[in-house]
Motif scaffolding. Sequence first.
Motif, PDB file in Angstrom:
ATOM      1  N   VAL A 159       4.729   4.235  -7.900  1.00 41.53           N
ATOM      2  CA  VAL A 159       4.276   2.838  -7.824  1.00 41.53           C
ATOM      3  C   VAL A 159       3.756   2.531  -6.419  1.00 41.53           C
ATOM      4  O   VAL A 159       4.099   3.215  -5.459  1.00 41.53           O
ATOM      5  CB  VAL A 159       5.414   1.848  -8.173  1.00 41.53           C
ATOM      6  CG1 VAL A 159       5.884   2.035  -9.594  1.00 41.53           C
ATOM      7  CG2 VAL A 159       6.573   1.973  -7.183  1.00 41.53           C
ATOM      8  N   THR A 160       2.935   1.501  -6.336  1.00 40.46           N
ATOM      9  CA  THR A 160       2.383   1.087  -5.043  1.00 40.46           C
ATOM     10  C   THR A 160       2.946  -0.283  -4.693  1.00 40.46           C
ATOM     11  O   THR A 160       2.941  -1.186  -5.523  1.00 40.46           O
ATOM     12  CB  THR A 160       0.844   1.004  -5.135  1.00 40.46           C
ATOM     13  OG1 THR A 160       0.360   2.246  -5.646  1.00 40.46           O
ATOM     14  CG2 THR A 160       0.217   0.757  -3.772  1.00 40.46           C
ATOM     15  N   GLY A 161       3.405  -0.398  -3.482  1.00 37.07           N
ATOM     16  CA  GLY A 161       3.980  -1.665  -3.053  1.00 37.07           C
ATOM     17  C   GLY A 161       2.910  -2.703  -2.764  1.00 37.07           C
ATOM     18  O   GLY A 161       1.752  -2.370  -2.488  1.00 37.07           O
ATOM     19  N   GLY A 165       0.802  -1.230   0.000  1.00 38.02           N
ATOM     20  CA  GLY A 165       0.000   0.000   0.000  1.00 38.02           C
ATOM     21  C   GLY A 165       0.824   1.265   0.000  1.00 38.02           C
ATOM     22  O   GLY A 165       0.290   2.364  -0.210  1.00 38.02           O
ATOM     23  N   GLU A 166       2.127   1.155   0.237  1.00 35.67           N
ATOM     24  CA  GLU A 166       2.989   2.345   0.253  1.00 35.67           C
ATOM     25  C   GLU A 166       3.252   2.816  -1.181  1.00 35.67           C
ATOM     26  O   GLU A 166       3.575   2.010  -2.056  1.00 35.67           O
ATOM     27  CB  GLU A 166       4.326   1.996   0.924  1.00 35.67           C
ATOM     28  CG  GLU A 166       5.291   3.169   0.971  1.00 35.67           C
ATOM     29  CD  GLU A 166       6.659   2.792   1.568  1.00 35.67           C
ATOM     30  OE1 GLU A 166       6.829   1.616   1.968  1.00 35.67           O
ATOM     31  OE2 GLU A 166       7.539   3.670   1.603  1.00 35.67           O
ATOM     32  N   THR A 167       3.080   4.105  -1.410  1.00 33.96           N
ATOM     33  CA  THR A 167       3.396   4.614  -2.748  1.00 33.96           C
ATOM     34  C   THR A 167       4.777   5.279  -2.721  1.00 33.96           C
ATOM     35  O   THR A 167       5.124   5.973  -1.769  1.00 33.96           O
ATOM     36  CB  THR A 167       2.338   5.629  -3.238  1.00 33.96           C
ATOM     37  OG1 THR A 167       2.200   6.641  -2.247  1.00 33.96           O
ATOM     38  CG2 THR A 167       1.010   4.970  -3.508  1.00 33.96           C
ATOM     39  N   CYS A 168       5.540   5.036  -3.754  1.00 27.52           N
ATOM     40  CA  CYS A 168       6.903   5.562  -3.847  1.00 27.52           C
ATOM     41  C   CYS A 168       7.140   6.068  -5.257  1.00 27.52           C
ATOM     42  O   CYS A 168       6.524   5.575  -6.208  1.00 27.52           O
ATOM     43  CB  CYS A 168       7.942   4.473  -3.595  1.00 27.52           C
ATOM     44  SG  CYS A 168       7.777   3.621  -2.055  1.00 27.52           S
ATOM     45  N   LYS A 169       8.041   7.018  -5.367  1.00 29.44           N
ATOM     46  CA  LYS A 169       8.450   7.450  -6.701  1.00 29.44           C
ATOM     47  C   LYS A 169       9.645   6.615  -7.121  1.00 29.44           C
ATOM     48  O   LYS A 169      10.522   6.316  -6.296  1.00 29.44           O
ATOM     49  CB  LYS A 169       8.821   8.928  -6.692  1.00 29.44           C
ATOM     50  CG  LYS A 169       7.594   9.799  -6.561  1.00 29.44           C
ATOM     51  CD  LYS A 169       7.871  11.242  -6.849  1.00 29.44           C
ATOM     52  CE  LYS A 169       6.545  11.976  -6.912  1.00 29.44           C
ATOM     53  NZ  LYS A 169       6.681  13.404  -6.937  1.00 29.44           N
ATOM     54  N   ILE A 170       9.677   6.265  -8.386  1.00 33.19           N
ATOM     55  CA  ILE A 170      10.851   5.539  -8.888  1.00 33.19           C
ATOM     56  C   ILE A 170      11.420   6.262 -10.113  1.00 33.19           C
ATOM     57  O   ILE A 170      10.681   6.912 -10.868  1.00 33.19           O
ATOM     58  CB  ILE A 170      10.545   4.064  -9.267  1.00 33.19           C
ATOM     59  CG1 ILE A 170       9.458   3.966 -10.353  1.00 33.19           C
ATOM     60  CG2 ILE A 170      10.191   3.235  -8.071  1.00 33.19           C
ATOM     61  CD1 ILE A 170       9.401   2.616 -11.052  1.00 33.19           C
TER      62      ILE A 170
END
Lengths: 580, 289
Positions: free
Chosen positions: A540-542, A513-518
């Motif tokens: 993206v969402t983990g 549920g964690e969103t991160c920039k890649i």
Amino acid sequence: MVANNGDAFLVVDVGDTETKAALVRRENGVYRLIGTGEAETTLDAPELDVTIGISRSVESLSGGRLLGKDGPEGVKLLCSSSNGGGLYMMVSGVTSMISGESAQRAALGAGAHLVGIFSKDDPRPEYRLIETMRETRPDMFLLAGGTDGGAFNQVLEMASIIKNADIKPRFGASYKLPVIYAGNVEAREEVAEKLTELYATRAVDNVRPVIERENLGPAKEAIYDSYMEHVLTHSPGYERLAGWVDSPILPTQAAIGKMLYTYAERRKANLLAVNVGGSTTDIYSVYRGVFNRSLNAELGLTYGAMNVLKTVGIERIERWLPEAIEERKIRNIIGNLMVQQLEKFSADERRIIGALAREAIRLGAEEHKKLASRLKGINIRRTIADTFSQSLEPTYLDMGDTPIIIGMGAAFNGSLGDSTTLLLDSLEPLYLTELYIDRAGLIPHAGMLLGEAPEAAFSILTGETLQRLGTCLTPYGKGEGEAIRIKLMRQDGNTIDKSINFGEIDVLPILDGETCKIEATSGKGLSLGKGKEKRLEATVTGGVLGLIIDARGRPLTIPDKKDTIKKWAEALPPSGTETR
Amino acid sequence: MAVENKIIIRKTRRLPTFGEVLVKQGEIIREDTIIARGRVRNPELVELRVDQRLGVDPYNLSGYMLKAVGDAVKKEEIIALRRSFFGKSTKVCRSPIDGTIEIFSKSSGKVLIRGDPLPVEVKAHIPGKVTELLPREGAVLECKGSIVRGAIGLGGETHGFLENLVDAPDEVLTNGLIDKTHSGKVIVGGAVATLEALRKAASVGAAAVVVGGVDEKDLTELLGYELGFGVTGQERIGLTLVVTEGFGANPMNPEAFQLFKEHRSGLACVDGTTQIRARMLRPEVIIPF
């Protein structure tokens, strides 16, 4: 029956062997899954009444008395069914590629198991068609053909063949086989004249009113109605059950299809889902708002296991095994998956089941490509610009534009890592894709709730049953050395820099549920987008496994070396990280 | 695999069509007694383009037909005739088989002739007593005995006397153990039968082989094709095969092995028919007492 106010739903799916009930109740304005219960389906002697199994599946649910002698008490009962192998249908059209294919899409979309496809351009002689129709006793027939105002005589000729066949329904000759006519509207009267004496006929809007457009909705609704009125009522206890339910009993696959379509629409994204069970492999897709379902009957992991072997050959099973197993042993294990209903599996059996699942899904996806395609029969003028466009591709299936993939069924009952590699190996997702599994097996239940309480349906789907394995990043092409360099910026400010070599699968630890920039760049020979982009920036969402990097390139080349297959099989952790 | 010991076995023996029942209520019957006899639809259906043979438009064909739907026809009998040029030119269409006109399509000019019905009979399969007559269809039979239900089989109904060729349930049934004296016998093996043993059993005319296991690869060799589905009974491999446990070497269930041993030289009624998914029908060996 005690009145209810729509706050509580008892949702039951009756399968071939198992009946599964779920109680959903609104508490403080939010729908919650109170519990689920399972029991054996009771459609075999001495317990020949489906309601016995339903009552047993409900008994284990907490929440007070839910089912009485006269039906549900204080809850709305919704039900789907796939007992007896589901709904067996035959379809026909004037031409196999146009009206015949539209009829197929309508029947499959309504959750049917196709047992016969006929058309006027069928190469088999007429008497063979009649023989086949007689020998294969279906539950229902869908007759299409001709656009409105178009082909007339051919439609009547097809109707004559159906008349001459005098097809008897699967569950006995004591009632008339339902025939739905969804062809040229101008031939309705003549078709009814030919068929009404022998069949329970009804006419609905044409599935192909004009060559450029399909209209599958009315035919699907007619299939649902006829399934309830003519087919289910001949199974023990269903007449009683029909008096208990608050909406028509759907084929299970129809409930799944409805839910997946609505989910894709809500996410405004293309979606591909696979359901690999004991005897069949279903593929569902939604591309640009168009829903399709295809079914590979007799390809599965138990009853259908030997047929997978027969279809693909031993070498294609062997290639997925991380350790060499003697051919005789592989064949014997596959045979025993079919003849012995095993409940526990050895390590070798699990590996072989994984290989069978990969091949069943690959075969299913190939079959799906043919059906999930632009309408055939339309005259298309190609221009130079089309050479560079995807618009005229023969199939909608495009792994580079499939942001959601869902795995369902027995094939995904293993570890999370195994489920993920199964999806990666069999479907070869490309670029950025979110991978899910139907963890609790409640997608049919969510689908049944859609008509009554859409919020409840989505609450069950996203909160209870869909498990996000992770987002997967995969480059296209072949490379060597460094395949992907990725920089991941987490919300807590931490940054992860990583380089993944070609041929490897890796996972970056972000929470479900964690969103991160890649920020990712691809190595030589590899690209991260349709325009051969070498660089990708995205959010993206983990998932429970984190962010998955599949740097094996596409199309996937399966190596001869068992060491590499073993490395791939063990690349992902069996279980997940904590949920955010 | 399941063993049901010393039970009342009931078998419903029914024709696939209506016909004549040849036994009486209470009659004692043998395993090869014919219970009922009838005639079934012939699958042979011949399509004739009569319009083309006569050189007429399909819609005008009715006027040239000498036979109507439902009429019986003999081989070489004229079914349609066209005279032209004041009777000087004649074109005819003859039936290629003995049968009945089943379909005449005025729109396509086709006539479909179905071959004469084929005789069919149903035998008792087990010895016992007729306990119920099914008018025009067959009878319900009853006997005391034991049943061994297997995992998968090939071939249909047969019977013969039991011949145990191994001493223990984990032994291998090899071709060296089989000879001409086993013609018509139901051979009982142990854990597995080799491909050569199965071929030898068929070549000496054994009625059936009952064994704990068989290699899937050998089964494929024997059949000449991959089995694929778990629906069997129509195979023609020269005998009926019942695999009691599963594929590979699987020592036969000791209870079943002991039962076969106790009834050595006794009658066994064997059926390899299997429908794993559709009706969960497993192959069976009945030992009547």
